[in-house]
Design a protein around this motif. Structure first.
Motif, PDB file in Angstrom:
ATOM      1  N   ALA A 119       0.836  -1.202   0.000  1.00  0.00           N
ATOM      2  CA  ALA A 119       0.000   0.000   0.000  1.00  0.00           C
ATOM      3  C   ALA A 119       0.873   1.256   0.000  1.00  0.00           C
ATOM      4  N   GLU A 120       1.947   1.233   0.765  1.00  0.00           N
ATOM      5  CA  GLU A 120       2.841   2.393   0.819  1.00  0.00           C
ATOM      6  C   GLU A 120       3.562   2.600  -0.519  1.00  0.00           C
ATOM      7  N   LEU A 121       3.950   1.489  -1.157  1.00  0.00           N
ATOM      8  CA  LEU A 121       4.635   1.583  -2.450  1.00  0.00           C
ATOM      9  C   LEU A 121       3.720   2.209  -3.501  1.00  0.00           C
ATOM     10  N   LEU A 122       2.456   1.774  -3.543  1.00  0.00           N
ATOM     11  CA  LEU A 122       1.522   2.333  -4.509  1.00  0.00           C
ATOM     12  C   LEU A 122       1.320   3.821  -4.277  1.00  0.00           C
ATOM     13  N   GLN A 123       1.321   4.206  -3.018  1.00  0.00           N
ATOM     14  CA  GLN A 123       1.139   5.623  -2.696  1.00  0.00           C
ATOM     15  C   GLN A 123       2.326   6.450  -3.179  1.00  0.00           C
ATOM     16  N   LYS A 124       3.538   5.955  -2.947  1.00  0.00           N
ATOM     17  CA  LYS A 124       4.735   6.700  -3.355  1.00  0.00           C
ATOM     18  C   LYS A 124       4.878   6.756  -4.865  1.00  0.00           C
ATOM     19  N   LEU A 125       4.400   5.707  -5.558  1.00  0.00           N
ATOM     20  CA  LEU A 125       4.462   5.702  -7.015  1.00  0.00           C
ATOM     21  C   LEU A 125       3.293   6.457  -7.634  1.00  0.00           C
ATOM     22  N   ASP A 126       2.397   6.972  -6.777  1.00  0.00           N
ATOM     23  CA  ASP A 126       1.225   7.722  -7.232  1.00  0.00           C
ATOM     24  C   ASP A 126       0.350   6.877  -8.153  1.00  0.00           C
ATOM     25  N   VAL A 127       0.208   5.589  -7.817  1.00  0.00           N
ATOM     26  CA  VAL A 127      -0.699   4.710  -8.545  1.00  0.00           C
ATOM     27  C   VAL A 127      -2.045   4.736  -7.831  1.00  0.00           C
ATOM     28  N   LYS A 128      -3.049   5.284  -8.479  1.00  0.00           N
ATOM     29  CA  LYS A 128      -4.362   5.466  -7.849  1.00  0.00           C
ATOM     30  C   LYS A 128      -5.223   4.228  -8.095  1.00  0.00           C
ATOM     31  N   VAL A 129      -5.503   3.496  -7.037  1.00  0.00           N
ATOM     32  CA  VAL A 129      -6.347   2.306  -7.097  1.00  0.00           C
ATOM     33  C   VAL A 129      -7.480   2.499  -6.108  1.00  0.00           C
ATOM     34  N   SER A 130      -8.731   2.279  -6.563  1.00  0.00           N
ATOM     35  CA  SER A 130      -9.880   2.525  -5.700  1.00  0.00           C
ATOM     36  C   SER A 130     -10.078   1.417  -4.665  1.00  0.00           C
ATOM     37  N   TYR A 131      -9.400   0.298  -4.813  1.00  0.00           N
ATOM     38  CA  TYR A 131      -9.538  -0.811  -3.874  1.00  0.00           C
ATOM     39  C   TYR A 131      -8.520  -0.682  -2.747  1.00  0.00           C
ATOM     40  N   LYS A 132      -8.860  -1.272  -1.601  1.00  0.00           N
ATOM     41  CA  LYS A 132      -7.919  -1.349  -0.496  1.00  0.00           C
ATOM     42  C   LYS A 132      -6.931  -2.479  -0.780  1.00  0.00           C
ATOM     43  N   VAL A 133      -5.652  -2.137  -0.853  1.00  0.00           N
ATOM     44  CA  VAL A 133      -4.601  -3.107  -1.150  1.00  0.00           C
ATOM     45  C   VAL A 133      -3.655  -3.168   0.034  1.00  0.00           C
ATOM     46  N   ALA A 134      -3.344  -4.359   0.486  1.00  0.00           N
ATOM     47  CA  ALA A 134      -2.439  -4.530   1.618  1.00  0.00           C
ATOM     48  C   ALA A 134      -1.596  -5.780   1.402  1.00  0.00           C
ATOM     49  N   GLY A 135      -0.485  -5.858   2.134  1.00  0.00           N
ATOM     50  CA  GLY A 135       0.417  -6.996   2.013  1.00  0.00           C
ATOM     51  C   GLY A 135       1.835  -6.539   1.697  1.00  0.00           C
ATOM     52  N   ARG A 136       2.750  -7.489   1.662  1.00  0.00           N
ATOM     53  CA  ARG A 136       4.155  -7.187   1.366  1.00  0.00           C
ATOM     54  C   ARG A 136       4.589  -7.937   0.113  1.00  0.00           C
ATOM     55  N   VAL A 137       5.376  -7.248  -0.701  1.00  0.00           N
ATOM     56  CA  VAL A 137       5.819  -7.783  -1.982  1.00  0.00           C
ATOM     57  C   VAL A 137       7.342  -7.794  -2.025  1.00  0.00           C
ATOM     58  N   THR A 138       7.918  -8.866  -2.542  1.00  0.00           N
ATOM     59  CA  THR A 138       9.367  -8.977  -2.745  1.00  0.00           C
ATOM     60  C   THR A 138       9.650  -9.014  -4.247  1.00  0.00           C
ATOM     61  N   ALA A 139      10.625  -8.219  -4.678  1.00  0.00           N
ATOM     62  CA  ALA A 139      11.006  -8.190  -6.087  1.00  0.00           C
ATOM     63  C   ALA A 139      12.518  -8.385  -6.198  1.00  0.00           C
ATOM     64  N   GLU A 140      12.925  -9.226  -7.141  1.00  0.00           N
ATOM     65  CA  GLU A 140      14.336  -9.413  -7.472  1.00  0.00           C
ATOM     66  C   GLU A 140      14.476  -9.117  -8.954  1.00  0.00           C
ATOM     67  N   ALA A 141      15.316  -8.123  -9.292  1.00  0.00           N
ATOM     68  CA  ALA A 141      15.375  -7.699 -10.694  1.00  0.00           C
ATOM     69  C   ALA A 141      16.756  -7.200 -11.068  1.00  0.00           C
ATOM     70  N   THR A 142      17.084  -7.340 -12.338  1.00  0.00           N
ATOM     71  CA  THR A 142      18.258  -6.726 -12.940  1.00  0.00           C
ATOM     72  C   THR A 142      17.772  -5.529 -13.746  1.00  0.00           C
ATOM     73  N   ILE A 143      18.355  -4.348 -13.443  1.00  0.00           N
ATOM     74  CA  ILE A 143      17.864  -3.104 -14.023  1.00  0.00           C
ATOM     75  C   ILE A 143      18.977  -2.459 -14.857  1.00  0.00           C
ATOM     76  N   ALA A 144      18.599  -1.900 -16.005  1.00  0.00           N
ATOM     77  CA  ALA A 144      19.571  -1.198 -16.848  1.00  0.00           C
ATOM     78  C   ALA A 144      18.914   0.023 -17.458  1.00  0.00           C
ATOM     79  N   VAL A 145      19.725   1.115 -17.612  1.00  0.00           N
ATOM     80  CA  VAL A 145      19.241   2.330 -18.260  1.00  0.00           C
ATOM     81  C   VAL A 145      20.448   3.109 -18.766  1.00  0.00           C
ATOM     82  N   GLY A 146      20.293   3.691 -19.913  1.00  0.00           N
ATOM     83  CA  GLY A 146      21.353   4.554 -20.412  1.00  0.00           C
ATOM     84  C   GLY A 146      21.484   5.779 -19.529  1.00  0.00           C
TER      85      GLY A 146
END
Length: 479
Positions: A1-28
């Motif tokens: 829920a906190e992540l969605l708020q910081k990313l400014d993703v507006k969802v009308s449903y109540k979302v809760a829980g914890r998410v784990t992500a493992e990723a390789t990221i690249a950008v010029g």
């Protein structure tokens, strides 16, 4: 829920829980300010993610983001009712594809395997429906990324099957339906099921926003015999009421708050009422939260015919009325449907029963009035021959207070009482008990032998009066 708020993703449903992500990221380096220039790939997981009241467990997916498009593949999750997490859960598997930068469409395709329906209903805010059973099928959905939380922008379709579903206490088996979503509404194009042994077909539309407006049309075919006690357990019928039901029902309303207007017709054949068989009943009806209206009632039942109508209030501040006319009805068979009916009536009776149901005053029980007028060639009341039975009755405090009178054997009789009666306390004085009475006045004894069929009484002459008082639960009496 906190992540969605910081990313400014507006969802009308109540979302809760914890998410784990493992990723390789690249950008010029020169493109670091552009979200579409990022590329990443990895895995996403959550032990428990909650959407409104729905909890998805062991959620996992492979994720990829490239050229402004986010994709989830090998998306899997489990859904189990609370307290049954260790049992065989319902599962889903699918993919999600979202055009994020620039914003475009989000598409999803899911395959469902025995998902608990009661848990899915918890994901719909403000929709208060209880359900059970499991459903399987396939669902596809499309929505614009910028309006993902608005059901009015969703489009999709799906097919769902279930061996058994329970919604609001009704059990349906062999459920098969096809549905689509568009313009903020879910449309069930084809639904087939078996409800308590009765084949049912239906179409329905349910709004996914606001008050959740709905319309539905339901039809049953009289191909088999079913027990009304299973279809409508709230009636608490004392004896079997079974038959083949051909019905059509149309209903409109809203789910939040719950409002509805339903109309329909019923054609019941091969109908068994207590021990009376081969009955046939036709009627039309209309139901709202305030009242039930039955019209055009026609029946061939209990060996005779019956017609009438009824307007029954379902809220205390509304009144109603009813009227029944019948001809050559087997009174003994009809009263078998009423447990412990206090007045034993036999014979092929004709006549009418009509009454009013006034509004309840100050939250007290209704006091309704009932007019009874019965006659029959061989009518008997409490085993005594009667030329006619008339009377009044009133509904007070959930009980029927009745006063009946008639002519018999050259004299008259009266029966007064209360149904259902209440057991009296042993220590309560007899004079203060709630008691009924039976009175015979001026019976011609010379007619008693023929009336009762006892030749031994033939020599009797004179007049007879008889008085008998009884507790209304029929436990004691004297006279």
């Amino acid at each position: 829920a906190e992540l969605l708020q910081k990313l400014d993703v507006k969802v009308s449903y109540k979302v809760a829980g914890r998410v784990t992500a493992e990723a390789t990221i690249a950008v010029g380096v020169t493109d670091a300010a552009s979200s579409s220039a990022y590329r990443f790939a990895g895995k996403l997981s959550s032990p428990a993610l909650t959407l409104e009241g729905l909890t998805i467990r062991d959620l996992a997916a492979n994720m990829r983001y490239e050229n402004g498009r986010f994709t989830l593949t090998e998306l899997v999750g489990k859904v189990s009712p609370p307290g049954q997490e260790n049992g065989a859960p319902g599962t889903f598997r699918g993919t999600v594809n979202a055009a994020v930068s620039p914003p475009g469409e989000v598409t999803a395709a899911l395959t469902l395997d025995r998902i608990p329906v009661g848990e899915i209903l918890k994901a719909l805010p403000d929709l208060k429906l209880a359900g059970g059973g499991a459903a399987s099928g396939r669902v596809t959905m499309t929505a614009p990324y910028e309006n993902l939380s608005d059901p009015a922008t969703w489009t999709g379709s799906g097919e769902v099957t279930s061996d058994e579903l329970v919604v609001e206490g009704r059990t349906a088996k062999d459920v098969r339906l096809a549905a689509s979503v568009a313009k903020g509404a879910l449309t069930v194009k084809e639904a087939k099921l078996t409800l308590e042994g009765i084949p049912v077909t239906a179409e329905a539309t349910v709004g996914l926003t606001g008050k959740y407006p709905f319309t539905a049309a339901v039809r049953t075919t009289a191909t088999s015999v079913a027990d009304v006690r299973k279809l409508v357990p709230e009636l608490k019928l004392p004896a079997p009421v079974e038959g083949a039901f051909d019905t059509e029902t149309k209903v409109t309303g809203t789910a939040s708050p719950l409002t509805y207007t339903a109309t329909g017709r019923v054609d019941a054949s091969k109908l068994t009422l207590a021990r009376s068989t081969a009955n046939h009943i036709e009627l039309k009806w209309e139901l709202t939260p305030e009242r039930l209206v039955v019209s055009d009632l026609k029946a061939e039942t209990f060996g005779g015919s019956l017609s009438g109508n009824a307007n029954v209030p379902l809220v205390p501040d509304k009144g109603g009325e009813f009227a029944l006319q019948f001809k050559e009805l087997d009174a003994a068979a009809a009263t078998e449907l009423v447990p412990d009916f206090p007045v034993k009536i036999a014979g092929k009776v004709s006549g009418k029963v009509a009454g009013t149901i006034p509004p309840s005053k100050d939250g007290q029980g209704r006091v309704g009035n009932l007019d009874v007028d019965l006659s029959a060639p061989k009518l008997t009341v409490q085993g005594i021959p009667a030329e006619r039975l008339t009377g009044k009755a009133a509904l007070k405090g959930g009980a029927l207070e009745y006063a009946l009178e008639g002519k018999t054997l050259g004299g008259s009789f009266e029966i007064n009482g209360r149904y259902p009666g209440q057991a009296q306390k042993d220590k309560e004085p007899v004079g203060k008990r709630d008691r009924g009475f039976f009175r015979l006045s001026g019976v011609d004894l010379s007619r008693l032998s023929a009336g009762l069929g006892f030749d031994a009484l033939r020599p009797l002459r004179g007049r007879l009066d008889l008085n008998f008082d009884f507790d209304n639960d029929l436990s004691t009496g004297s006279g």
